[in-house]
Every structure is written in C-alpha cells, then in structure tokens.
Design a protein around this motif. Structure first.
Motif, PDB file in Angstrom:
ATOM      1  N   ASN A   1       0.903   3.130   1.456  1.00 36.24           N
ATOM      2  CA  ASN A   1       1.189   1.960   0.626  1.00 36.24           C
ATOM      3  C   ASN A   1       0.648   2.181  -0.774  1.00 36.24           C
ATOM      4  O   ASN A   1       1.219   1.730  -1.742  1.00 36.24           O
ATOM      5  N   THR A   2      -0.482   2.845  -0.857  1.00 33.62           N
ATOM      6  CA  THR A   2      -1.100   3.066  -2.152  1.00 33.62           C
ATOM      7  C   THR A   2      -0.896   4.486  -2.638  1.00 33.62           C
ATOM      8  O   THR A   2      -0.439   4.694  -3.750  1.00 33.62           O
TER       9      THR A   2
ATOM     10  N   SER B   1       0.556   4.099  -6.306  1.00 34.15           N
ATOM     11  CA  SER B   1       1.273   2.889  -6.704  1.00 34.15           C
ATOM     12  C   SER B   1       0.707   2.365  -8.020  1.00 34.15           C
ATOM     13  O   SER B   1      -0.442   2.606  -8.353  1.00 34.15           O
TER      14      SER B   1
ATOM     15  N   PRO C   1      -0.772  -5.965  -5.019  1.00 32.29           N
ATOM     16  CA  PRO C   1      -1.461  -4.764  -4.581  1.00 32.29           C
ATOM     17  C   PRO C   1      -2.835  -5.094  -4.025  1.00 32.29           C
ATOM     18  O   PRO C   1      -3.448  -6.078  -4.446  1.00 32.29           O
TER      19      PRO C   1
ATOM     20  N   TYR D   1       2.992   6.093  -2.568  1.00 36.20           N
ATOM     21  CA  TYR D   1       3.894   4.982  -2.860  1.00 36.20           C
ATOM     22  C   TYR D   1       5.226   5.484  -3.388  1.00 36.20           C
ATOM     23  O   TYR D   1       6.286   5.119  -2.896  1.00 36.20           O
TER      24      TYR D   1
END
Lengths: 518, 276
Positions: free
Chosen positions: B121-122, B92, B104, B125
C-alpha cells in the motif's frame, strides 16, 4: 580481464543489438532485408559490454534463447487474433488467402510469418531459426494451433518463399467470424493486465508467455488455443523510437478472454498481506514450478485500466515534486509597485541581490555552478573549451581548476559548464562579458577579439527552473559528487583538480541508450 | 584498492553483482529480528551494503534518522543510489493532495509494526514500470530525517579508510554477511582493525549488529583467488571467537538475536553493546 576467445565488441557497435522487442512493436519499422553485419556481432553470445566498456560475465537469461519451445511461441504470437487485428498487412494477406479453395485457404508463407515473429529480435542471419527448425518447433509444440505444409506446387508471385513451407491457423475456417476482428482498442485493453515481479528466468517475451501459461495450466477453462495474445514491454524513457524495449520484470499481457484475466487478478492480486520469506506452507508442495517462483518473486497483477490510472497519478505527482523543487530554488520575486517606481529603483540599486541558495550536503545539485556558453567554434572540442574557459581564472585568486566538467557535444556551438563553485561561475561570466572573444579556429583555446561580423562567445549563469531541469538529467552519483566538491570549496578547502574520470567519457550529455541490467 | 573492485570478474570482496535480483526481497529477515523501535531516530552505518536494499529498508521503514551504506565496490554503490531512487519512485505520495479518495496512513504507521496493511500500500504503490517509462520521481529537498534523504552511500574500503560521517559517530553499525570477506582479504589483523574501527565509531551505548559467516563457509570463498587462498592459511581467529575479541574491545557479551537463512546461508545474528 576479458574471457579468452571472445572478440572485443566496441560499445557503439553493440548498441541496439541486445534488446527484446514486443510482439507487435514497431511494425512499420520491421526490416525484411537481412540485418547488417553490425547486428550479427552484437548477437554473438558472450560477455556483455556494460556502459563503461567494462567486462562483466553475462548471464544467458537476457539473450533470446531460441529453443524450439520459444520458436513455437513466437510464431503462434505472430499469428494470434491480436496480431491479425493490429497488423493490417497480415490481416489482408490472410483474408486473401482465405478466398482460396479449402485445401489452400488461410495458408501464408512460413518465411513471412517468421519475419514477423523474429524480425524484431534484431539477430544476425546465422542466429535466425531456419524454416526447418521452425517447422519442427511448430509440429512439436503448436500442432494444435497451427498447421504446416510444404509447398509442392510452383511458387506464385505471392508465395515466393525460399524454404517452401506454408502455415495456417487450424481454426482457419472460423477466422473471419472471430469476434475479435471487430474489437475496439478498449476491448483489447479490457483483456489486458499488467504483470510485475515476473521471475528473473522468464525475462523475455517467450519466457513471459511460458511463465503465464504455466500459471494457468492448473486452472480449469484455460484450454483456449491461444490464451496469450500479446506481450508488450514498456519502453524506457530514454529509449529512441527504434530501440527494442528490454524486459525488466514487468509487462502488459493481453489474454484471449476476460475469464483468464480474472484468474490472474484473483490469484496474484496487486496488494496482499506480507508473507514471511521462509513460510513452510505445505500447499506449496503441490504447486508447479511457475507458481512457486511467482510466490517467491512477489508476482502481482493489475487490470490495465488501473495501471493507466496509476500512471496518471505518477505523472501528476512527479510534476508536483518538480514544481516544489523549482519553487524552492527560485529566488523570491521582487516586483516594484509602479506608483513608487522611482523610489523602488533607488532602493533596488542599493539592495543586495536576493540570497542565492547555498549548497548543503542535502542539496540535490550544486546551486549556481552551471554556466551556459554559446557562439563557440563549430569545430571545437572539450579539451580546447576547458582551457579556453579556464583563462577566466588566470588572474583571479580562485583555484584555476575551476571547471568541473565541460558538457559539450561535438558539432555544437554551445555547451554547459559545471563549475567548482558559484564564485567560479561569476568570475567566468564577468570575464567573458568584460573581454569578449571568439575562437578563430576549433583548437583556439585563448580567443581573439571578435571581428565586426562575428558574435562573441557569450556566457550566462543558469539558475532556477532551467538549472533544476539540467541537473535532473545528470546521473545521481555525479550530482552528488558535484555537491561534495562544492561543499569542500565552500568550506575553504581547495577542490582537487578535476580528475578526468570515467564519468567524462561514459556520462553523455545526451541520455544514455544502454542501461545496466538489474 | 576499491576503485578496481568492480572490475574483478570474481567477487573476492563478497561484492556479488545481481545479489538481490536473484534473491527476491520483500523484507529482510535479519532486520525482522530487531525490535520495531530499534532504528527510530538513530544514525546507522551499514558496512558492506552491496546494492543498498537493506540500507533503503532501514531508511524507509524503520524510522532511522540517517543511514549510511558503504561498500568497497563502486559499481554496487552506484546501483545503491539507483536503488534508493527506485524505492522512492515506488512509494505512495506523502500527502493526500493527489489522491483524495484514500487517506494515507500516518507516517508512524509506516513502521514495520503494521506490515499487513502497509506492504504494497505504501512502498510498492506505483507500478515499477512508471519509473522505467517516465523517469524517477524527484527527491524533495525538504527534511533530512525522511526517506530518501536519510539514506546515503559511499564507496570506501571502510576497514582501512574513514568517511566524514564517522566523526559524528553512529548509534548502530551493521555488519551483515561481511566478516568473512574482511577476514579473508585482510587476515586476522584486518578483522581486528575492523572491529576496532566499529568500536571507535560507535557512540557509548551504541550497538554493533554482526551476522558472521560460519568458518566452514570460508573454504569455498578462499578458492576464489590466490590471495584469498594464501591469506586463509594464516587465519587463526574463528567466528566463534569474535565475541571474545569484541568484549576485549569494550563491548558487552554478544546477545544472539536469532539465526536466519537457509542451507549455506544459515547465519547467526548477534548484538553487541558498547559499554566502555
């Protein structure tokens, strides 16, 4: 090294032969005539030829496996509601056929449908399934969706098929009432999901469909006749228009209704908590093979609308990073105040040029080592150019092997030169501006004084944004090697004479078409 | 010589191609045996890194200052650079500029500690199709402690040849599933030389994390080529005896961190501290 019994397939002949297409990709370019001999060889199952022409034992998963199940899948796909919506020729022929009497209504030649089903697979004639194969496949696996009959009456002008079979949708009588006929692109998009981390053994279009159907098989309400309406494989950024995209584990899959989309999106969400690799969840024992494989590979799905947004975000972020890099490399801009022009001019003459970026081992590419040369002889070649430009170093104290790489395509009148150090670049440009030359013929590696109407070879150091954009297209490994070479030169050690490595031949200055698998 | 390693049809150095694509990878179970803070701020050498999946995980998630992956096979190293680029292109965006809605997580949180929220999520992404369709994300020039700049790769037979990074020594050297191949290709002397090199290149107080393949797995490997078959005849050292060798060189007694893998891949992971 090569397995015995397989003929050597030169790289440029096998180009374009290995790709899987989308079911609806490139309809305007599909061929109905037999594919040329070139493609026949490239379809021959055997060791694949990688970019560098090295032999590598290939796995069968990348090749279309035309067992009956896959044949039936591709034929059904070619006659799906989505296909009818997208393909105007198919739609027109079907509508015309539906005007016939009930007995004949909706029938199309099987060969016509087969061309649509397999035409994009780019196989040679001997690997195309026959009509007999296809009929058997349909009857075994797609009998609930398609009806096949042998043509017994005299062929009409429309139905001039060789094998003499025809096929129609079993629900032919409701085809014209089908709501999807009036769909907008947006409505199809609402039924489309992006799938990722598709298990390796399913990396073909029929494979993806079998995989998806396997995941649905345990779900109630998934008994629609054609649950999967379309599979699109995103093109690679270096693909040409006519290239068939290859499956890399992700795809856009259009389903027949929103409920099926929901099943996927809920069962295989985009983000989920990390599960340890060695979980012994007993519920897995009840799952079918596809479900187990999906878990193992981290299969996940996303609505197409979200996928579109992430694509936009990616592009914006990418541009931001490019701009940051370009800004970091631009020398500071000095714009003299017009009121103090005279003074400024004087000052600027004495001021040393703004410091150029110094290459460090963390640099993305070697700074100041790129030269663009033009007005070359149209029939020249790399070897000649290398020798020609090296004349700049003949009487200078620098290492004469100052040209790292000649980035040149035959037939062009310009090229890029990658130099071993910024100093080499400056010496080269100075030399050719001080002593203008032209090449009197393609193999002239010394140069002659230009005649009155002739344009001298011009050279310039490329810096800033243009430099950054150039190096972006160079494979990372090569970029790093170039940086290392320059580091050595800057640290006082002599760069080794440029070795004509495999990179000179395999790394093309235009984007590569073939990519390594995996 | 390594330059031909990739063109072997048979991976006699354990240089399997497509190793990771067949064994899908979320988090490496061996790294999971090591404490969260283990790699933070450290210089790490990953010997026999293959396509760099573990190397990249250390650089991206474990807070390492610098991670160098080495492998004898140039094809794998090229794939490792590509892997680094791919991993970066999935990550991300760093700052909140692009996506104002979502704040973030701070960089520290990207450490493995909070796996439940950081996963996907990271690091996953962006869809994998983005790099494919638009090209990779450029790698910023700033900051050499940050991923991906903190991860580099080299093609080298590290048993025999040095790399410039050796001179600055390492805090951590990893030898995951590599000892069998070094042993079979270079025999007892070669393996000892490898251990010696590890010792030399580690700072005092540095650690060697070794995941040795058990002796009973050598029989299949040695059938790969005549050389390996021949070499195997002369092997007197056994994996069970590696600890003693390492202690003689100046390492502490090995600490068993755990055993990972299934079936034929079941291997212990041992940690050795350089004390003298």
């Amino acid at each position: 090294m090569a397995s015995p019994g397989f003929a050597f397939i030169p790289r440029n002949i096998s180009k374009g032969g290995k790709h899987q297409g989308t079911s609806t990709h490139g309809l305007s370019s599909h061929k109905s005539e037999s594919t040329p001999a070139i493609d026949r060889e490239s379809a021959y199952p055997g060791p694949s030829v990688s970019d560098k022409g090295k032999w590598k034992v290939s796995e069968p998963s990348a090749k279309p496996v035309y067992n009956e199940k896959n044949i039936s899948i591709l034929v059904v796909l070619a006659f799906s509601d989505y296909a009818l919506w997208l393909d105007s020729d198919l739609r027109r022929k079907t509508e015309e056929s539906l005007q016939s009497e009930e007995y004949d209504a909706g029938f199309l030649p099987l060969s016509y449908l087969m061309r649509r089903a397999f035409g994009r697979e780019n196989l040679g004639q001997e690997y195309m399934p026959t009509e007999a194969n296809t009929v058997k496949a349909i009857r075994t696996y797609a009998g609930d969706v398609l009806e096949v009959r042998m043509l017994v009456s005299a062929p009409s002008a429309e139905r001039s098929s060789i094998g003499g079979y025809e096929v129609r949708r079993k629900d032919w009588s409701t085809l014209l009432d089908n709501t999807t006929r009036e769909f907008t692109r947006g409505q199809w998009d609402d039924h489309t999901i992006y799938m990722e981390n598709i298990p390796a053994q399913y990396h073909t279009i029929p494979g993806i469909i079998r995989f998806a159907q396997g995941l649905l098989s345990r779900c109630p309400g998934s008994s629609a006749p054609i649950p999967i309406q379309n599979v699109t494989l995103p093109s690679h950024h270096l693909d040409k228009i006519e290239d068939r995209p290859k499956c890399k584990g992700f795809a856009l899959v259009t389903l027949c209704n929103a409920e099926l989309c929901q099943i996927f999106l809920e069962s295989w969400p985009w983000t989920r908590p990390f599960q340890p690799a060695e979980s012994d969840d007993s519920s897995l024992a009840e799952d079918n093979l596809e479900t187990k494989e999906a878990s193992k590979f981290g299969f996940r799905t996303l609505p197409k609308a979200c996928w579109d947004r992430l694509n936009e975000e990616y592009l914006a972020y990418r541009q931001k990073l490019i701009n940051e890099l370009a800004d970091a490399n631009e020398p500071p801009h000095i714009s003299p105040d017009p009121d103090v022009q005279d003074v400024a001019d004087g000052v600027l003459e004495d001021t040393p040029p703004p410091p150029r970026n110094v290459t460090t081992m963390y640099s993305p590419y070697p700074f100041g080592c790129l030269v663009f040369a033009r007005n070359l002889h149209l029939e020249t070649n790399k070897t000649t150019l290398r020798a020609l430009f090296a004349t700049a170093f003949g009487s200078s104290p620098v290492n004469p092997a100052g040209i790292d790489y000649v980035d040149f395509n035959k037939g062009m009148d310009s090229c890029y030169l990658r130099l071993a150090s910024p100093e080499h670049g400056r010496i080269l440009v100075d030399h050719f501006s001080g002593q203008p030359v032209v090449q009197s013929h393609g193999l002239d590696d010394i140069g002659k004084t230009p005649g009155t109407s002739q344009k001298a070879i011009s050279t310039e150091i490329i810096e800033g944004k243009k430099e950054e954009v150039y190096w972006e297209k160079v494979p990372e490994k090569v970029r790093r090697q170039a940086v290392e070479k320059v580091m050595k030169a800057l640290n006082g050690k002599q760069p080794s004479a440029p070795v004509h490595t495999a990179y000179e031949h395999s790394e093309e200055s235009r984007p590569r078409k073939k990519r390594n698998r995996g | 010589m390594p330059v031909h390693a990739g063109s072997q049809a048979v991976p006699i150095y354990g240089n399997y191609h497509g190793y990771y694509s067949k064994r899908p990878f979320i988090r490496d179970p061996r790294l999971a045996l090591l404490p969260t803070e283990f790699f933070v701020g450290k210089r790490v050498l990953d010997v026999g890194c293959n396509e760099g999946w573990v190397t990249c995980e250390i650089g991206q998630f474990r807070g390492a200052q610098q991670v160098i992956g080495v492998d004898i096979d140039d094809t794998l190293i090229r794939a490792a650079w590509k892997r680094r680029r791919t991993v970066w292109s999935l990550q991300s965006p760093e700052s909140g500029d692009i996506n104002e809605e979502r704040c973030p997580p701070p960089k520290r949180q990207r450490l493995l500690g909070d796996a439940s929220t950081t996963d996907n999520n990271t690091h996953n992404y962006f869809p994998a199709s983005c790099e494919h369709s638009y090209g990779p994300l450029p790698i910023p020039g700033r900051g050499c402690g940050a991923f991906p700049r903190n991860v580099t790769f080299r093609t080298v037979d590290w048993v025999k040849d040095e790399i410039p990074e050796d001179y600055d020594q390492y805090d951590i050297v990893l030898g995951f599933s590599v000892s069998k191949w070094i042993h079979l290709n270079n025999k007892d002397e070669g393996l000892k030389e490898f251990f010696y090199r590890v010792h030399q290149c580690l700072k005092m107080g540095g650690v060697f994390v070794l995941e040795p393949q058990p002796w009973d797995t050598y029989s299949k490997a040695r059938r790969m080529s005549e050389t390996l078959k021949e070499n195997a005849k002369y092997l007197q050292l056994r994996p069970d005896g590696f600890g003693e060798l390492l202690e003689e060189l100046g390492f502490s007694h090995g600490q068993r961190l755990g055993v990972t893998g299934k079936g034929g891949f079941r291997r212990p992971v041992d940690l050795y501290l350089k004390q003298r």
